[in-house]
Design a protein around this motif. Sequence first.
Motif, PDB file in Angstrom:
ATOM      1  N   GLY A  79       0.852  -1.072  -0.021  1.00 59.71           N
ATOM      2  CA  GLY A  79       0.196  -0.115  -0.117  1.00 59.71           C
ATOM      3  C   GLY A  79       0.810   1.258   0.048  1.00 59.71           C
ATOM      4  N   LEU A  80       1.944   1.136  -0.145  1.00 58.58           N
ATOM      5  CA  LEU A  80       3.016   2.183  -0.273  1.00 58.58           C
ATOM      6  C   LEU A  80       2.991   3.070  -1.622  1.00 58.58           C
ATOM      7  N   TYR A  81       2.959   4.556  -1.645  1.00 62.41           N
ATOM      8  CA  TYR A  81       3.043   5.240  -2.925  1.00 62.41           C
ATOM      9  C   TYR A  81       4.514   5.042  -3.166  1.00 62.41           C
ATOM     10  N   THR A  82       4.602   4.721  -4.749  1.00 58.13           N
ATOM     11  CA  THR A  82       6.146   4.623  -4.927  1.00 58.13           C
ATOM     12  C   THR A  82       6.399   5.308  -6.029  1.00 58.13           C
ATOM     13  N   ASN A  83       7.715   5.984  -5.815  1.00 61.75           N
ATOM     14  CA  ASN A  83       8.118   7.133  -6.792  1.00 61.75           C
ATOM     15  C   ASN A  83       9.589   6.663  -7.298  1.00 61.75           C
ATOM     16  N   LEU A  84       9.742   6.418  -8.622  1.00 66.59           N
ATOM     17  CA  LEU A  84      11.140   6.122  -9.063  1.00 66.59           C
ATOM     18  C   LEU A  84      12.037   7.274  -9.452  1.00 66.59           C
ATOM     19  N   VAL A  85      13.092   7.184  -8.714  1.00 68.45           N
ATOM     20  CA  VAL A  85      13.954   8.664  -8.991  1.00 68.45           C
ATOM     21  C   VAL A  85      15.085   8.105  -9.824  1.00 68.45           C
ATOM     22  N   THR A  86      15.168   8.330 -11.033  1.00 73.14           N
ATOM     23  CA  THR A  86      15.861   7.722 -12.346  1.00 73.14           C
ATOM     24  C   THR A  86      16.511   8.758 -13.039  1.00 73.14           C
ATOM     25  N   SER A  87      17.708   8.554 -13.684  1.00 76.21           N
ATOM     26  CA  SER A  87      18.457   9.081 -14.678  1.00 76.21           C
ATOM     27  C   SER A  87      17.362   8.750 -15.772  1.00 76.21           C
ATOM     28  N   ALA A  88      16.665   7.810 -15.953  1.00 72.12           N
ATOM     29  CA  ALA A  88      16.030   7.219 -17.057  1.00 72.12           C
ATOM     30  C   ALA A  88      17.042   6.271 -17.821  1.00 72.12           C
ATOM     31  N   LEU A  89      18.223   6.402 -17.697  1.00 71.38           N
ATOM     32  CA  LEU A  89      19.080   5.383 -18.641  1.00 71.38           C
ATOM     33  C   LEU A  89      18.714   3.768 -18.298  1.00 71.38           C
ATOM     34  N   GLY A  90      18.232   2.894 -19.027  1.00 65.00           N
ATOM     35  CA  GLY A  90      17.729   1.941 -19.089  1.00 65.00           C
ATOM     36  C   GLY A  90      16.306   1.721 -18.898  1.00 65.00           C
ATOM     37  N   LEU A  91      15.556   2.735 -18.947  1.00 68.13           N
ATOM     38  CA  LEU A  91      13.965   2.721 -18.940  1.00 68.13           C
ATOM     39  C   LEU A  91      13.579   2.563 -20.370  1.00 68.13           C
ATOM     40  N   SER A  92      13.500   1.081 -20.773  1.00 66.21           N
ATOM     41  CA  SER A  92      13.380   0.882 -22.067  1.00 66.21           C
ATOM     42  C   SER A  92      11.521   0.654 -21.904  1.00 66.21           C
ATOM     43  N   ARG A  93      11.103   0.548 -23.382  1.00 70.11           N
ATOM     44  CA  ARG A  93       9.426   0.351 -22.924  1.00 70.11           C
ATOM     45  C   ARG A  93       9.194  -0.865 -22.328  1.00 70.11           C
ATOM     46  N   GLU A  94       9.871  -1.881 -22.681  1.00 69.30           N
ATOM     47  CA  GLU A  94       9.652  -3.075 -21.881  1.00 69.30           C
ATOM     48  C   GLU A  94       9.751  -2.989 -20.413  1.00 69.30           C
ATOM     49  N   ARG A  95      10.859  -2.662 -20.165  1.00 67.03           N
ATOM     50  CA  ARG A  95      10.910  -2.425 -18.570  1.00 67.03           C
ATOM     51  C   ARG A  95       9.726  -1.459 -17.842  1.00 67.03           C
ATOM     52  N   ALA A  96       9.740  -0.569 -18.627  1.00 63.20           N
ATOM     53  CA  ALA A  96       8.642   0.473 -18.201  1.00 63.20           C
ATOM     54  C   ALA A  96       7.206  -0.224 -17.942  1.00 63.20           C
ATOM     55  N   GLU A  97       6.998  -1.139 -18.986  1.00 58.60           N
ATOM     56  CA  GLU A  97       5.682  -1.543 -18.846  1.00 58.60           C
ATOM     57  C   GLU A  97       5.538  -2.724 -17.641  1.00 58.60           C
ATOM     58  N   GLU A  98       6.768  -3.183 -17.577  1.00 55.90           N
ATOM     59  CA  GLU A  98       6.791  -4.263 -16.429  1.00 55.90           C
ATOM     60  C   GLU A  98       6.358  -3.247 -14.956  1.00 55.90           C
ATOM     61  N   LEU A  99       7.228  -2.117 -15.053  1.00 57.53           N
ATOM     62  CA  LEU A  99       7.111  -1.560 -13.683  1.00 57.53           C
ATOM     63  C   LEU A  99       5.488  -0.909 -13.675  1.00 57.53           C
ATOM     64  N   ARG A 100       5.161  -0.565 -14.792  1.00 55.88           N
ATOM     65  CA  ARG A 100       3.562  -0.110 -14.710  1.00 55.88           C
ATOM     66  C   ARG A 100       2.755  -1.224 -13.908  1.00 55.88           C
ATOM     67  N   ALA A 101       2.876  -2.455 -14.347  1.00 54.30           N
ATOM     68  CA  ALA A 101       2.074  -3.555 -14.363  1.00 54.30           C
ATOM     69  C   ALA A 101       2.306  -3.871 -12.633  1.00 54.30           C
ATOM     70  N   ALA A 102       3.774  -3.404 -12.189  1.00 52.29           N
ATOM     71  CA  ALA A 102       3.877  -3.999 -10.783  1.00 52.29           C
ATOM     72  C   ALA A 102       3.186  -2.823  -9.980  1.00 52.29           C
ATOM     73  N   GLY A 103       2.908  -1.794 -10.371  1.00 53.98           N
ATOM     74  CA  GLY A 103       2.193  -1.018  -9.794  1.00 53.98           C
ATOM     75  C   GLY A 103       2.901   0.794  -9.203  1.00 53.98           C
ATOM     76  N   LEU A 104       4.075   0.764  -9.930  1.00 54.15           N
ATOM     77  CA  LEU A 104       4.751   2.094  -9.871  1.00 54.15           C
ATOM     78  C   LEU A 104       3.881   3.268 -10.109  1.00 54.15           C
ATOM     79  N   ASP A 105       3.812   4.189  -9.094  1.00 54.96           N
ATOM     80  CA  ASP A 105       2.982   5.312  -9.192  1.00 54.96           C
ATOM     81  C   ASP A 105       3.612   6.604  -9.880  1.00 54.96           C
ATOM     82  N   HIS A 106       4.868   6.846  -9.662  1.00 52.74           N
ATOM     83  CA  HIS A 106       5.320   7.972 -10.228  1.00 52.74           C
ATOM     84  C   HIS A 106       6.570   7.930 -10.621  1.00 52.74           C
ATOM     85  N   VAL A 107       7.024   8.699 -11.577  1.00 54.74           N
ATOM     86  CA  VAL A 107       8.507   8.730 -12.133  1.00 54.74           C
ATOM     87  C   VAL A 107       9.138  10.027 -11.897  1.00 54.74           C
TER      88      VAL A 107
END
Length: 365
Positions: A79-107
Amino acid sequence: MDSPFGLLAELTYRCPLACAYCSNPLNMADYSDELATHEWRRVLAEARDLGVLQCHLSGGEPLLRRDLVEIVAAAHDLGLYTNLVTSALGLSRERAEELRAAGLDHVQVSIQADEPAVSDRIAGTRSFRRKIEAMGVVRELGWPLTVNVVLHRQNIDRVADVLALAEDVGADRVELANTQYYGWAWRNRDALLPSRAQLEAAEVVVRAARERLRDRMDVIYVIPDYYSRYPKPCMGGWAARQLTVTPNGDVLPCPAAQSLPLPRASVREEPLERIWTGAPVMTAFRGTDWMPDPCRSCDRRELDFGGCRCQAFQLTGDAARTDPVCHLSPDHDLVARAVEAANAQSRDEDPRLVPRPHRVRALGD
Ligand code: SF4
Ligand code: FES
């Protein structure tokens, strides 16, 4: 004592960038034994039980953790609100979709400037183009997007263009944070500290942008505390509402506190609750009893908590002194001298900006 509200989970200090303003620790070897997935699961559960509501997954570059999706899913399930703090290097579409499905709330994506050559020079890595592409993916997947830009002498004159870029990529929020001089940034301070004229010009631009964009994008601007009369209420007070867990499981009131000469406390040895309530690293500067004068007898002691302990230590060698940023501090001349030098120095005389040595090769290179 209040419950902590936010957890900064520093998953790794490995990073593909080499930013000259990096404030992460320099003693990387101490943090190479990173917490395993099951240890992070336990830490997140203990944090939630302690009252934490928001979890900022940070680094280094958190995308370098192969188990990031599992960690996000664990935080989300708690139930935690999750925020990914990133340089975005390595955020491919595939990885992003997996993170979305896992429930990541904010980037939250960092950029170093609006212009590719300047951004890449400050990051010490070719990265600008990939950041822009990744921000496009973030928007397409419907995440709220914060663009974070660390401002300093080398990019603050471009703040109008930085704001235009944030608008272009569809950011909901832009954070313009002036550099904090810890870690590697301390070594580059003379090349990073802006002049008063630069700051005044930037403030005019930011005020106008706030007005113009008020229905579309939040513009957060943090002025450099070296130019403030009073210090910042760092972390809202020492071990008051925030805690940090470092890649090897050390628990700190703030990310820079690893440099202070305080006994370590680790989630590998004690439950988080016991550390929060009683470990010396948490209790050392909690509240106001520890304060020396002038803070002890000052009306502002509950407002700024005597400023930043890490900055006091960095500048004076004693974390218990009043933050030298405060004009009432007996050590204020340490800050005043740096400000005077920044104003006397012309841009042509700026020392060379030294990138932090690389900690991993850039992803995709
Ligand atoms: Fe804050 Fe201490 Fe300065 Fe007072 S003397 S304004 S409490 S830092
Ligand atoms: Fe550690 Fe301010 S950064 S107390």
